[in-house]
Design a protein around this motif. Sequence first.
Motif, PDB file in Angstrom:
ATOM      1  N   LYS A 271      13.843  43.558  43.964  1.00 14.97           N
ATOM      2  CA  LYS A 271      14.316  42.713  45.057  1.00 14.97           C
ATOM      3  C   LYS A 271      13.164  41.854  45.550  1.00 14.97           C
ATOM      4  O   LYS A 271      11.992  42.210  45.377  1.00 14.97           O
ATOM      5  CB  LYS A 271      14.858  43.554  46.221  1.00 14.97           C
ATOM      6  CG  LYS A 271      16.243  44.134  45.989  1.00 14.97           C
ATOM      7  CD  LYS A 271      16.798  44.720  47.280  1.00 14.97           C
ATOM      8  CE  LYS A 271      18.216  45.219  47.086  1.00 14.97           C
ATOM      9  NZ  LYS A 271      18.805  45.738  48.347  1.00 14.97           N
ATOM     10  N   LEU A 272      13.521  40.735  46.160  1.00 14.15           N
ATOM     11  CA  LEU A 272      12.522  39.821  46.708  1.00 14.15           C
ATOM     12  C   LEU A 272      12.746  39.637  48.200  1.00 14.15           C
ATOM     13  O   LEU A 272      13.872  39.373  48.636  1.00 14.15           O
ATOM     14  CB  LEU A 272      12.627  38.445  46.034  1.00 14.15           C
ATOM     15  CG  LEU A 272      12.009  38.262  44.659  1.00 14.15           C
ATOM     16  CD1 LEU A 272      12.403  36.891  44.121  1.00 14.15           C
ATOM     17  CD2 LEU A 272      10.500  38.383  44.713  1.00 14.15           C
TER      18      LEU A 272
ATOM     19  N   LYS B 227      22.307  37.228  44.520  1.00 10.12           N
ATOM     20  CA  LYS B 227      22.237  37.176  45.980  1.00 10.12           C
ATOM     21  C   LYS B 227      21.903  38.525  46.607  1.00 10.12           C
ATOM     22  O   LYS B 227      21.177  38.611  47.588  1.00 10.12           O
ATOM     23  CB  LYS B 227      23.564  36.665  46.548  1.00 10.12           C
ATOM     24  CG  LYS B 227      23.830  35.188  46.287  1.00 10.12           C
ATOM     25  CD  LYS B 227      25.132  34.745  46.932  1.00 10.12           C
ATOM     26  CE  LYS B 227      25.397  33.270  46.675  1.00 10.12           C
ATOM     27  NZ  LYS B 227      26.677  32.831  47.279  1.00 10.12           N
ATOM     28  N   LYS B 228      22.431  39.609  46.040  1.00  8.96           N
ATOM     29  CA  LYS B 228      22.225  40.939  46.634  1.00  8.96           C
ATOM     30  C   LYS B 228      20.775  41.414  46.521  1.00  8.96           C
ATOM     31  O   LYS B 228      20.368  42.347  47.216  1.00  8.96           O
ATOM     32  CB  LYS B 228      23.153  41.959  45.987  1.00  8.96           C
ATOM     33  CG  LYS B 228      22.870  42.229  44.526  1.00  8.96           C
ATOM     34  CD  LYS B 228      23.826  43.278  43.965  1.00  8.96           C
ATOM     35  CE  LYS B 228      23.509  43.583  42.505  1.00  8.96           C
ATOM     36  NZ  LYS B 228      24.416  44.619  41.961  1.00  8.96           N
ATOM     37  N   ASN B 229      20.007  40.768  45.647  1.00  9.85           N
ATOM     38  CA  ASN B 229      18.614  41.168  45.446  1.00  9.85           C
ATOM     39  C   ASN B 229      17.616  40.235  46.126  1.00  9.85           C
ATOM     40  O   ASN B 229      16.413  40.345  45.905  1.00  9.85           O
ATOM     41  CB  ASN B 229      18.315  41.250  43.945  1.00  9.85           C
ATOM     42  CG  ASN B 229      19.120  42.332  43.263  1.00  9.85           C
ATOM     43  OD1 ASN B 229      19.296  43.412  43.810  1.00  9.85           O
ATOM     44  ND2 ASN B 229      19.631  42.033  42.084  1.00  9.85           N
ATOM     45  N   VAL B 230      18.132  39.322  46.934  1.00  6.68           N
ATOM     46  CA  VAL B 230      17.281  38.379  47.666  1.00  6.68           C
ATOM     47  C   VAL B 230      17.428  38.656  49.156  1.00  6.68           C
ATOM     48  O   VAL B 230      18.527  38.578  49.705  1.00  6.68           O
ATOM     49  CB  VAL B 230      17.662  36.921  47.338  1.00  6.68           C
ATOM     50  CG1 VAL B 230      16.887  35.952  48.215  1.00  6.68           C
ATOM     51  CG2 VAL B 230      17.395  36.619  45.858  1.00  6.68           C
ATOM     52  N   VAL B 231      16.324  39.015  49.787  1.00  3.32           N
ATOM     53  CA  VAL B 231      16.340  39.391  51.205  1.00  3.32           C
ATOM     54  C   VAL B 231      15.660  38.296  52.029  1.00  3.32           C
ATOM     55  O   VAL B 231      14.425  38.189  52.032  1.00  3.32           O
ATOM     56  CB  VAL B 231      15.598  40.728  51.430  1.00  3.32           C
ATOM     57  CG1 VAL B 231      15.663  41.136  52.903  1.00  3.32           C
ATOM     58  CG2 VAL B 231      16.149  41.819  50.527  1.00  3.32           C
ATOM     59  N   PRO B 232      16.428  37.422  52.715  1.00  2.65           N
ATOM     60  CA  PRO B 232      15.805  36.409  53.573  1.00  2.65           C
ATOM     61  C   PRO B 232      15.082  37.077  54.735  1.00  2.65           C
ATOM     62  O   PRO B 232      15.682  37.822  55.500  1.00  2.65           O
ATOM     63  CB  PRO B 232      16.993  35.573  54.064  1.00  2.65           C
ATOM     64  CG  PRO B 232      18.108  35.874  53.099  1.00  2.65           C
ATOM     65  CD  PRO B 232      17.891  37.311  52.690  1.00  2.65           C
ATOM     66  N   GLY B 233      13.786  36.816  54.849  1.00  2.17           N
ATOM     67  CA  GLY B 233      13.016  37.504  55.879  1.00  2.17           C
ATOM     68  C   GLY B 233      12.641  36.643  57.071  1.00  2.17           C
ATOM     69  O   GLY B 233      11.902  37.102  57.946  1.00  2.17           O
ATOM     70  N   GLY B 234      13.148  35.404  57.110  1.00  2.00           N
ATOM     71  CA  GLY B 234      12.758  34.424  58.121  1.00  2.00           C
ATOM     72  C   GLY B 234      12.454  34.917  59.524  1.00  2.00           C
ATOM     73  O   GLY B 234      11.290  35.005  59.923  1.00  2.00           O
ATOM     74  N   PRO B 235      13.477  35.268  60.329  1.00  3.24           N
ATOM     75  CA  PRO B 235      13.244  35.651  61.732  1.00  3.24           C
ATOM     76  C   PRO B 235      12.296  36.829  61.885  1.00  3.24           C
ATOM     77  O   PRO B 235      11.437  36.837  62.775  1.00  3.24           O
ATOM     78  CB  PRO B 235      14.656  36.011  62.228  1.00  3.24           C
ATOM     79  CG  PRO B 235      15.576  35.233  61.341  1.00  3.24           C
ATOM     80  CD  PRO B 235      14.912  35.240  59.993  1.00  3.24           C
ATOM     81  N   ILE B 236      12.431  37.829  61.014  1.00  3.48           N
ATOM     82  CA  ILE B 236      11.572  39.014  61.111  1.00  3.48           C
ATOM     83  C   ILE B 236      10.125  38.655  60.795  1.00  3.48           C
ATOM     84  O   ILE B 236       9.192  39.091  61.483  1.00  3.48           O
ATOM     85  CB  ILE B 236      12.072  40.129  60.165  1.00  3.48           C
ATOM     86  CG1 ILE B 236      13.428  40.635  60.644  1.00  3.48           C
ATOM     87  CG2 ILE B 236      11.067  41.276  60.090  1.00  3.48           C
ATOM     88  CD1 ILE B 236      14.075  41.660  59.737  1.00  3.48           C
TER      89      ILE B 236
END
Length: 202
Positions: A38-39, A72-81
């Motif tokens: 995952k990314l 899509k399930k392996n991509v974790v948007p980390g923006g706000p955190i």
Amino acid sequence: MNKLGFLGFIVLFSSCSMLGPKPHTVYHRKDIIQPVKKLIVFPVTNFKGIQDGNSKKVETTFVGKWAEIYGKKNVVPGGPIIFKLMEIHGKDTYGQFISTLDKTSAIEQIHKNPKIREFISVVTSKLGQFHFALAIVSGNEKIYDAKKQVHLHIGVFDSENLTWKWITKITDKKGTFGNWTASSLAMVNNSFELVKKLEEIE
């Protein structure tokens, strides 16, 4: 460029391989063979950790490209955190971390920096022990229109081994397309043509 013109550009772009600026590999650790499960996709910023309207547009395409490769399930948007952690741990620390995308001589020192190690540890504790995907834009539409160079660095960071797996860089300036939106899209698309080749090597 109006919507019709931009859509026409996308159709033209999809039929032409590597139209526009060419990316190159800045760094590649072929010995790091741990597969990407995952990314965690970091927000697209400049090297000061600041995001503006230009980098937000790039980020949308950036996240989509990773989803194409890994799903899509392996991509974790980390923006706000990630932005919240940047505030807690200091933009200077974050700046030191992302600066290694453009300073390969500093890559081997990452694991020696306790503040960077702490930042990486907190990110993985919040979002998972996954690889990081980063894109840093040096320059913006104003700089581009002034016919100065803009750069896009993309890198995948192995959070377990505390090193970059690979880093790519692409450079452009006004002239190829004459339009910042089209040029930034070309920079992302062309970079990912190289990214796909790097990922096939793994």
